[in-house]
Structure formats: C-alpha cells, structure tokens
Enzyme design. Structure first.
Site, PDB file in Angstrom:
ATOM      1  N   CYS A   1       0.853  -1.201   0.000  1.00  0.00           N
ATOM      2  CA  CYS A   1       0.000   0.000   0.000  1.00  0.00           C
ATOM      3  C   CYS A   1       0.882   1.244   0.000  1.00  0.00           C
ATOM      4  CB  CYS A   1      -0.941   0.001   1.196  1.00  0.00           C
ATOM      5  SG  CYS A   1      -2.369  -1.096   0.996  1.00  0.00           S
TER       6      CYS A   1
ATOM      7  N   ASP B   1      10.393  -6.261  -9.006  1.00  0.00           N
ATOM      8  CA  ASP B   1      10.722  -6.915  -7.733  1.00  0.00           C
ATOM      9  C   ASP B   1      12.124  -6.495  -7.312  1.00  0.00           C
ATOM     10  OD1 ASP B   1       9.551  -9.703  -6.165  1.00  0.00           O
ATOM     11  OD2 ASP B   1      11.639  -9.120  -5.805  1.00  0.00           O
TER      12      ASP B   1
ATOM     13  N   ASN C   1       2.128 -16.435  -4.308  1.00  0.00           N
ATOM     14  CA  ASN C   1       2.432 -17.108  -3.048  1.00  0.00           C
ATOM     15  C   ASN C   1       1.307 -16.749  -2.091  1.00  0.00           C
ATOM     16  OD1 ASN C   1       4.904 -18.261  -3.890  1.00  0.00           O
ATOM     17  ND2 ASN C   1       5.931 -16.306  -3.615  1.00  0.00           N
TER      18      ASN C   1
ATOM     19  N   GLY D   1       5.093 -19.384   1.253  1.00  0.00           N
ATOM     20  CA  GLY D   1       6.163 -18.419   1.485  1.00  0.00           C
ATOM     21  C   GLY D   1       5.737 -16.968   1.304  1.00  0.00           C
TER      22      GLY D   1
ATOM     23  N   HIS E   1      -0.235  -8.447   1.162  1.00  0.00           N
ATOM     24  CA  HIS E   1      -1.100  -7.719   0.219  1.00  0.00           C
ATOM     25  C   HIS E   1      -1.003  -8.540  -1.061  1.00  0.00           C
ATOM     26  CE1 HIS E   1      -2.372  -3.588  -1.641  1.00  0.00           C
ATOM     27  NE2 HIS E   1      -2.492  -4.521  -2.581  1.00  0.00           N
TER      28      HIS E   1
ATOM     29  N   HIS F   1      -0.541 -10.373  -4.353  1.00  0.00           N
ATOM     30  CA  HIS F   1       0.184  -9.878  -5.528  1.00  0.00           C
ATOM     31  C   HIS F   1       0.522 -11.040  -6.444  1.00  0.00           C
ATOM     32  CE1 HIS F   1       2.978 -10.818  -2.270  1.00  0.00           C
ATOM     33  NE2 HIS F   1       3.824 -11.227  -3.204  1.00  0.00           N
TER      34      HIS F   1
ATOM     35  N   HIS G   1       3.332 -12.428  -9.171  1.00  0.00           N
ATOM     36  CA  HIS G   1       4.676 -12.325  -9.732  1.00  0.00           C
ATOM     37  C   HIS G   1       4.595 -12.677 -11.218  1.00  0.00           C
ATOM     38  CE1 HIS G   1       6.957 -12.659  -5.759  1.00  0.00           C
ATOM     39  NE2 HIS G   1       5.752 -13.093  -5.404  1.00  0.00           N
TER      40      HIS G   1
HETATM   41  P1  5GP Z   1       5.940 -13.122  -1.556  1.00  0.00           P
HETATM   42  O1  5GP Z   1       5.134 -12.411  -0.490  1.00  0.00           O
HETATM   43  O2  5GP Z   1       5.156 -13.392  -2.795  1.00  0.00           O
HETATM   44  O3  5GP Z   1       6.582 -14.361  -1.056  1.00  0.00           O
HETATM   45  O4  5GP Z   1       7.162 -12.218  -1.986  1.00  0.00           O
HETATM   46  C1  5GP Z   1       7.205 -10.836  -1.857  1.00  0.00           C
HETATM   47  C2  5GP Z   1       8.100 -10.278  -2.924  1.00  0.00           C
HETATM   48  O5  5GP Z   1       8.214  -8.883  -2.698  1.00  0.00           O
HETATM   49  C3  5GP Z   1       9.520 -10.841  -2.972  1.00  0.00           C
HETATM   50  O6  5GP Z   1       9.797 -11.340  -4.280  1.00  0.00           O
HETATM   51  C4  5GP Z   1      10.404  -9.652  -2.615  1.00  0.00           C
HETATM   52  O7  5GP Z   1      11.633  -9.630  -3.323  1.00  0.00           O
HETATM   53  C5  5GP Z   1       9.529  -8.471  -2.963  1.00  0.00           C
HETATM   54  N1  5GP Z   1       9.775  -7.302  -2.144  1.00  0.00           N
HETATM   55  C6  5GP Z   1       9.864  -7.268  -0.791  1.00  0.00           C
HETATM   56  N2  5GP Z   1      10.070  -6.018  -0.351  1.00  0.00           N
HETATM   57  C7  5GP Z   1      10.118  -5.232  -1.467  1.00  0.00           C
HETATM   58  C8  5GP Z   1      10.300  -3.820  -1.671  1.00  0.00           C
HETATM   59  O8  5GP Z   1      10.461  -3.034  -0.735  1.00  0.00           O
HETATM   60  N3  5GP Z   1      10.280  -3.384  -2.952  1.00  0.00           N
HETATM   61  C9  5GP Z   1      10.094  -4.227  -4.016  1.00  0.00           C
HETATM   62  N4  5GP Z   1      10.112  -3.685  -5.243  1.00  0.00           N
HETATM   63  N5  5GP Z   1       9.910  -5.561  -3.868  1.00  0.00           N
HETATM   64  C10 5GP Z   1       9.925  -6.046  -2.602  1.00  0.00           C
HETATM   65 ZN    ZN Z   2      -1.769  -3.271   1.266  1.00  0.00          ZN
END
Ligand code: 5GP
Ligand code: ZN
Length: 116
Positions: A6, A29, A86, A92, A97, A99, A101
């Site tokens: 957010c 990412d 995910n 994992g 929030h 999302h 990939h």
């Molecule tokens: P997931 O919740 O699907 O496991 O992964 C979260 C994704 O968000 C990861 O691939 C991680 O690299 C990415 N991520 C985490 N923090 C940040 C951030 O501050 N900025 C960006 N651009 N990506 C982020």
């Molecule tokens: Zn959010």
C-alpha cells in the site's frame, strides 16, 4: 506499521514502476528471480485469495488484464512467462497484500517447483 505494498502504491515507499492504471500498480521486484520479475498489485488492499468474494472478484480480472499488458510491454508475451501467487505461509507469502509475480525473459524458466 502499515502495508509495504500500500505504501508503494501511494508513493510513500519508492519503487520502479512498470505499469499503472486506475485499479492496478506494477513494479520491479527488488530481488529478481528471472531477467523479468514484475509484481502486480491491486490498489484495493486484499490480504490473500481467501478474502476474495463475489463483490470484489473484479480484483483478479483487473490484475490479469494488467499482466497481459505488462507482458506485452516487457516483450515476453511471445516466448511465454510464469505467473506465481504465493498465497499463505506454506507458499512463502511474506507481504500480506495479495500480488502476482510475473517471471520471464528466459527461454526456459525451469521446473515449476525447485523440489518436491
Ligand atoms: P511473496 O510475499 O510473494 O513471497 O514475496 C514478496 C516479494 O516482494 C519478494 O519477491 C520480494 O523480493 C519483494 N519485495 C519485498 N520487499 C520489497 C520492496 O520493498 N520493494 C520491491 N520492489 N519488492 C519487494
Ligand atoms: Zn496493502
């Protein structure tokens, strides 16, 4: 604390924007797992798929229409790409929030899961 994605949508936390419309925001990412690794989030905060219902299911069509557009912008639509959500702890999920990939930019993205 608040929600990192957010904050990114609102510009309070910096990100590299890839695409935006009224409903959706997409950004690079921070820790890419493929030459193209874009995150697509809806501007409506939704924690997981479990929070979807008949009245907010537009969230998913908004996201997936944006995926199609982003794949075209990144020129990975021809070769193909992988979509990952995910959803929950076992998958994992670390940012709560929902999302998508988008992973691509290679001829072969490898097996669906690293191990089984
Ligand atoms: P997931 O919740 O699907 O496991 O992964 C979260 C994704 O968000 C990861 O691939 C991680 O690299 C990415 N991520 C985490 N923090 C940040 C951030 O501050 N900025 C960006 N651009 N990506 C982020
Ligand atoms: Zn959010």
């Amino acid at each position: 604390m608040g929600c990192l994605f957010c904050n990114i949508i609102q510009g309070k936390t910096p990100s590299i924007k890839v695409y935006e419309n009224d409903a959706v925001y997409a950004f690079e990412d921070i820790n890419p797992q493929a030459p193209v690794h874009v995150l697509v989030v809806h501007k409506t905060h939704t924690r997981t798929i479990e929070y979807l219902n008949d009245s907010n299911s537009r969230i998913m069509s908004d996201i997936f229409l944006a995926v199609k557009e982003i794949a075209r912008l990144k020129a990975i639509d021809g070769k193909g790409y992988r979509i990952i959500i995910n959803n929950g702890p076992a998958a994992g999920q670390v940012i709560w929030h929902m999302h998508v990939h988008i992973l691509g930019g290679k001829d072969n993205l490898g097996p669906m899961l690293a191990q089984y």
